[in-house]
Design a protein around this motif. Structure first.
Motif, PDB file in Angstrom:
ATOM      1  N   LEU A   1      33.672  25.473 -29.279  1.00  0.00           N
ATOM      2  CA  LEU A   1      35.062  25.059 -29.089  1.00  0.00           C
ATOM      3  C   LEU A   1      36.008  25.874 -29.984  1.00  0.00           C
ATOM      4  O   LEU A   1      37.166  26.093 -29.648  1.00  0.00           O
TER       5      LEU A   1
ATOM      6  N   GLN B   1      33.633  27.011 -20.795  1.00  0.00           N
ATOM      7  CA  GLN B   1      34.628  25.969 -21.031  1.00  0.00           C
ATOM      8  C   GLN B   1      36.012  26.449 -20.578  1.00  0.00           C
ATOM      9  O   GLN B   1      36.730  25.756 -19.857  1.00  0.00           O
TER      10      GLN B   1
ATOM     11  N   GLU C   1      38.454  25.219 -17.407  1.00  0.00           N
ATOM     12  CA  GLU C   1      39.855  24.849 -17.583  1.00  0.00           C
ATOM     13  C   GLU C   1      40.777  25.693 -16.713  1.00  0.00           C
ATOM     14  O   GLU C   1      41.972  25.432 -16.653  1.00  0.00           O
TER      15      GLU C   1
ATOM     16  N   ARG D   1      49.026  29.441 -12.396  1.00  0.00           N
ATOM     17  CA  ARG D   1      48.740  28.725 -11.152  1.00  0.00           C
ATOM     18  C   ARG D   1      49.875  28.870 -10.157  1.00  0.00           C
ATOM     19  O   ARG D   1      51.026  29.030 -10.520  1.00  0.00           O
TER      20      ARG D   1
ATOM     21  N   PRO E   1      37.639  17.993  -5.661  1.00  0.00           N
ATOM     22  CA  PRO E   1      36.835  19.104  -6.179  1.00  0.00           C
ATOM     23  C   PRO E   1      35.420  19.051  -5.610  1.00  0.00           C
ATOM     24  O   PRO E   1      34.822  17.994  -5.525  1.00  0.00           O
ATOM     25  N   ALA E   2      34.891  20.200  -5.249  1.00  0.00           N
ATOM     26  CA  ALA E   2      33.547  20.274  -4.676  1.00  0.00           C
ATOM     27  C   ALA E   2      32.939  21.612  -5.071  1.00  0.00           C
ATOM     28  O   ALA E   2      33.640  22.506  -5.528  1.00  0.00           O
ATOM     29  N   PRO E   3      31.631  21.746  -4.922  1.00  0.00           N
ATOM     30  CA  PRO E   3      31.024  23.029  -5.242  1.00  0.00           C
ATOM     31  C   PRO E   3      31.073  23.990  -4.048  1.00  0.00           C
ATOM     32  O   PRO E   3      31.080  23.552  -2.909  1.00  0.00           O
TER      33      PRO E   3
ATOM     34  N   LEU F   1      45.573  26.565  -7.953  1.00  0.00           N
ATOM     35  CA  LEU F   1      46.725  25.782  -7.542  1.00  0.00           C
ATOM     36  C   LEU F   1      47.208  24.758  -8.557  1.00  0.00           C
ATOM     37  O   LEU F   1      46.426  24.198  -9.319  1.00  0.00           O
ATOM     38  N   GLU F   2      48.501  24.556  -8.548  1.00  0.00           N
ATOM     39  CA  GLU F   2      49.069  23.356  -9.132  1.00  0.00           C
ATOM     40  C   GLU F   2      49.774  22.622  -7.996  1.00  0.00           C
ATOM     41  O   GLU F   2      50.698  23.156  -7.387  1.00  0.00           O
ATOM     42  N   ILE F   3      49.269  21.450  -7.689  1.00  0.00           N
ATOM     43  CA  ILE F   3      49.851  20.657  -6.615  1.00  0.00           C
ATOM     44  C   ILE F   3      51.126  20.010  -7.108  1.00  0.00           C
ATOM     45  O   ILE F   3      51.179  19.484  -8.218  1.00  0.00           O
TER      46      ILE F   3
ATOM     47  N   GLN G   1      25.821  20.957 -13.660  1.00  0.00           N
ATOM     48  CA  GLN G   1      26.290  21.375 -12.347  1.00  0.00           C
ATOM     49  C   GLN G   1      26.661  20.147 -11.510  1.00  0.00           C
ATOM     50  O   GLN G   1      27.731  20.086 -10.897  1.00  0.00           O
TER      51      GLN G   1
ATOM     52  N   SER H   1      29.843  18.653 -12.758  1.00  0.00           N
ATOM     53  CA  SER H   1      31.061  19.373 -12.386  1.00  0.00           C
ATOM     54  C   SER H   1      31.403  19.122 -10.924  1.00  0.00           C
ATOM     55  O   SER H   1      32.560  19.220 -10.529  1.00  0.00           O
ATOM     56  N   GLU H   2      30.401  18.785 -10.138  1.00  0.00           N
ATOM     57  CA  GLU H   2      30.646  18.465  -8.740  1.00  0.00           C
ATOM     58  C   GLU H   2      31.131  17.033  -8.573  1.00  0.00           C
ATOM     59  O   GLU H   2      31.514  16.629  -7.477  1.00  0.00           O
TER      60      GLU H   2
ATOM     61  N   TYR I   1      47.081  19.218 -11.717  1.00  0.00           N
ATOM     62  CA  TYR I   1      46.157  20.341 -11.768  1.00  0.00           C
ATOM     63  C   TYR I   1      45.018  19.978 -12.703  1.00  0.00           C
ATOM     64  O   TYR I   1      45.148  19.074 -13.525  1.00  0.00           O
ATOM     65  N   PRO I   2      43.883  20.665 -12.584  1.00  0.00           N
ATOM     66  CA  PRO I   2      42.767  20.376 -13.489  1.00  0.00           C
ATOM     67  C   PRO I   2      43.061  20.912 -14.887  1.00  0.00           C
ATOM     68  O   PRO I   2      43.574  22.020 -15.024  1.00  0.00           O
TER      69      PRO I   2
ATOM     70  N   PRO J   1      41.687  20.403 -19.356  1.00  0.00           N
ATOM     71  CA  PRO J   1      40.685  19.793 -20.231  1.00  0.00           C
ATOM     72  C   PRO J   1      41.245  18.578 -20.972  1.00  0.00           C
ATOM     73  O   PRO J   1      42.432  18.510 -21.245  1.00  0.00           O
TER      74      PRO J   1
ATOM     75  N   VAL K   1      33.151  13.918 -23.502  1.00  0.00           N
ATOM     76  CA  VAL K   1      33.157  14.957 -24.530  1.00  0.00           C
ATOM     77  C   VAL K   1      34.509  15.666 -24.549  1.00  0.00           C
ATOM     78  O   VAL K   1      35.102  15.887 -23.493  1.00  0.00           O
ATOM     79  N   ALA K   2      34.976  15.999 -25.732  1.00  0.00           N
ATOM     80  CA  ALA K   2      36.189  16.817 -25.832  1.00  0.00           C
ATOM     81  C   ALA K   2      36.021  18.063 -24.980  1.00  0.00           C
ATOM     82  O   ALA K   2      34.957  18.674 -24.976  1.00  0.00           O
ATOM     83  N   GLY K   3      37.060  18.404 -24.245  1.00  0.00           N
ATOM     84  CA  GLY K   3      36.988  19.575 -23.388  1.00  0.00           C
ATOM     85  C   GLY K   3      36.540  19.260 -21.981  1.00  0.00           C
ATOM     86  O   GLY K   3      36.597  20.124 -21.103  1.00  0.00           O
ATOM     87  N   ALA K   4      36.094  18.037 -21.746  1.00  0.00           N
ATOM     88  CA  ALA K   4      35.665  17.666 -20.388  1.00  0.00           C
ATOM     89  C   ALA K   4      36.846  17.790 -19.422  1.00  0.00           C
ATOM     90  O   ALA K   4      37.995  17.579 -19.816  1.00  0.00           O
ATOM     91  N   PRO K   5      36.559  18.162 -18.198  1.00  0.00           N
ATOM     92  CA  PRO K   5      37.646  18.371 -17.249  1.00  0.00           C
ATOM     93  C   PRO K   5      38.273  17.059 -16.779  1.00  0.00           C
ATOM     94  O   PRO K   5      37.570  16.071 -16.608  1.00  0.00           O
TER      95      PRO K   5
ATOM     96  N   HIS L   1      37.792  13.779 -13.810  1.00  0.00           N
ATOM     97  CA  HIS L   1      37.921  14.685 -12.670  1.00  0.00           C
ATOM     98  C   HIS L   1      37.133  14.254 -11.444  1.00  0.00           C
ATOM     99  O   HIS L   1      37.328  14.819 -10.364  1.00  0.00           O
TER     100      HIS L   1
ATOM    101  N   LEU M   1      38.983  10.808  -8.057  1.00  0.00           N
ATOM    102  CA  LEU M   1      39.925  10.711  -6.945  1.00  0.00           C
ATOM    103  C   LEU M   1      39.638  11.646  -5.780  1.00  0.00           C
ATOM    104  O   LEU M   1      39.120  12.755  -5.955  1.00  0.00           O
TER     105      LEU M   1
END
Lengths: 239, 239
Positions: free
Chosen positions: A10, A54, A58, A75, A184-186, A230-232, B54, B57-58, B183-184, B186, B198-202, B227, B230
DNA sequence: CATAAATTATGGTCTATACCAGATTTTAAA
DNA sequence: TTTAAAATCTGGTATAGACCATAATTTATG
């Protein structure tokens, strides 16, 4: 008073983020290699990767496979409640858009197309696949399903531009409403490759169902946006 | 024909994803520990963690710090163009909402508040911080800034419920329009802790500026959503 | 039986290293 | 000078292991 230890990964994240923020690292500029960072900060390469990943998650940096890490551009604002085209929206924000047709095919409607668009199983459906770029960087892959009954011969027309305009001018189809979903999806193997990212990389998955003036579903889009693009943004009036 | 090697971490990802999909792993159920997975699949623990991260994040799984990994519940539909409250929206989807007040303070308007809400530097502004839970799981931390000039004494009222309703009933304030950005981003230390990540998590970072019938900005919300919670959903009519 | 202390479990962070596959640069050959 | 081959670079994946801090469970004590 708890002793506050900040993990090395970090710290590196913060250090790089600061450079990005204060402008010493500009959008699209290349970051030092992982091994160089490892030496410069005297930490293990895995720890470097953790910091980089990380920052990637972000949206501050992006990677090109085996070609280094780069600073992400700002964005792009995107308002789903407005019907501005990709090209126009990108240009309006001082960026350079580009479109590449990946494929255009007439296929037989699958189970999914049937459920999604109401096209009879096995009947023809147009599938247009495009890649969209901003400032030369691939940011979006689109899969556009169109009902040929409503716009026969569509695939023979130029398809780099706004499909909405084409539908209107060539077929007199006005999109009266759209239903949009996003989460969000992979990215799976194919789209990941087309966006030049690693399989499994996160994207913003957006679907858009477009209905004409007679409430026929004309078009069903699947959009795979790189997650950092993007920023929505929207304004909602309460009536 | 290229030889296709699937990385071990993606194989484990796929294996776990399948169990989640076919229902043998239910929402909120605990996954085997990292060390158990390492033994069960005969791979290194770091590789296990890669697979788990992984999936995280999905949005398919989530972690509780030092307490294991869990299957995520289905996403909550959220339509930003509708003005349904968190509580009502969650209930409408068969889920159990809960609200915890983290703090409510009257502060002096900072530079940021001044720029964002137009409140004079140093003048009072209410800051309400809430944590929102769905089915007992923290999913959202809200920072709600409110202009006391428009609703004096607000902080003395019950604030677990819909603020929009309270503003209307107690102060005759009708929200006429809102401007939403998302927008996404951290999570920093504080919000991460409050969401038990955790700090930094999205997170999905969402801001909402709410204007009253006189176009005064009454309220400025910052929302930090986990993240994986929704699915944004909306219908747009073209007029 | 209840409480406190000790032990174990769990994810979190970090080091070291190795090998791989594709991208880029350098060197050698034509 | 151009092209091809070799070497190097770069991120991608994986192993092994260690240590840490907190959470949970077990054991010991009153």
């Amino acid at each position: 008073m708890k002793y506050l230890h900040i993990p090395y990964y970090l710290r590196l994240r913060d250090s790089l983020a600061k450079k990005i923020e204060d402008g010493s690292l500009l959008p699209h500029s290349k970051l030092p290699s992982e091994r160089d960072l490892k030496d410069a900060y005297d930490i293990n390469r895995v720890t470097v990767r953790q910091a980089l990943m990380q920052l990637e998650s972000e949206g501050l940096i992006y990677r090109l496979i085996r070609r280094g890490w780069y600073v992400s551009p700002p964005r792009l604002f995107y308002d789903p409640t407005q019907s501005i085209s990709f090209m126009d929206n990108v240009r309006a924000q001082g960026r350079v858009p580009e479109t590449v047709i990946l494929s255009k095919t007439e296929m037989a409607a699958s189970d999914w197309v049937n459920r999604t668009m109401g096209i009879t199983l096995g009947d023809p459906v147009y599938l247009l696949r495009r890649r969209r770029l901003i400032d030369g960087r691939a940011v979006l892959v689109e899969h556009i399903n169109v009902n040929p009954v409503l716009c026969p011969g569509l695939l023979d027309l130029p398809l780099e531009c706004s499909l909405t305009e084409t539908l209107k001018e060539q077929y007199g189809i006005e999109i009266s409403r759209t239903v949009i979903n996003m989460y969000p999806a992979p990215l799976d193997g194919t789209q990941a490759e087309e966006l030049q990212v690693v399989a499994g990389a996160p994207c913003l998955y957006l679907t858009r169902a477009s209905y004409d003036q007679h409430d026929n579903i004309v078009e069903f889009d699947q959009e795979f946006w790189r997650h950092d693009v993007l920023e929505i943004s929207m304004e909602v009036k309460n009536t």
